[in-house]
Design a protein around this motif. Sequence first.
Motif: not given
Length: 94
Positions: A28-32, A63-78
């Motif tokens: 939540d704090a990181h907007g993810v 679980d496969v090794g992505f960090g918070v900033s990468a997860i945020s970007a990936l969710l936007a690119a889903r």
Amino acid sequence: MAETTSLMTIGEFSSLTRLSVRMLRHYDAHGVLVPVDVDPWTGYRRYAPHQLRDAADIRNLRDVGFGVSAISALLAARGTPAWSAALELQRETV
């Protein structure tokens, strides 16, 4: 505001998603993964059922090794080629 009768407390959401309350607050704090409702007086977070998919994707990406900033970007690119390419690249590096 979303329909409050279908919203889950952070504890309920945590149990269903297997993401700790601490990590949900961090996301939540990181907007993810931002709760759909936060009580202005108590600060209690509530999540909607449609957020379960995001939580599952976040957990899997973490679980496969992505960090918070990468997860945020990936969710936007889903659903795009960038999503698939990032997952393939991660698979090759692990």
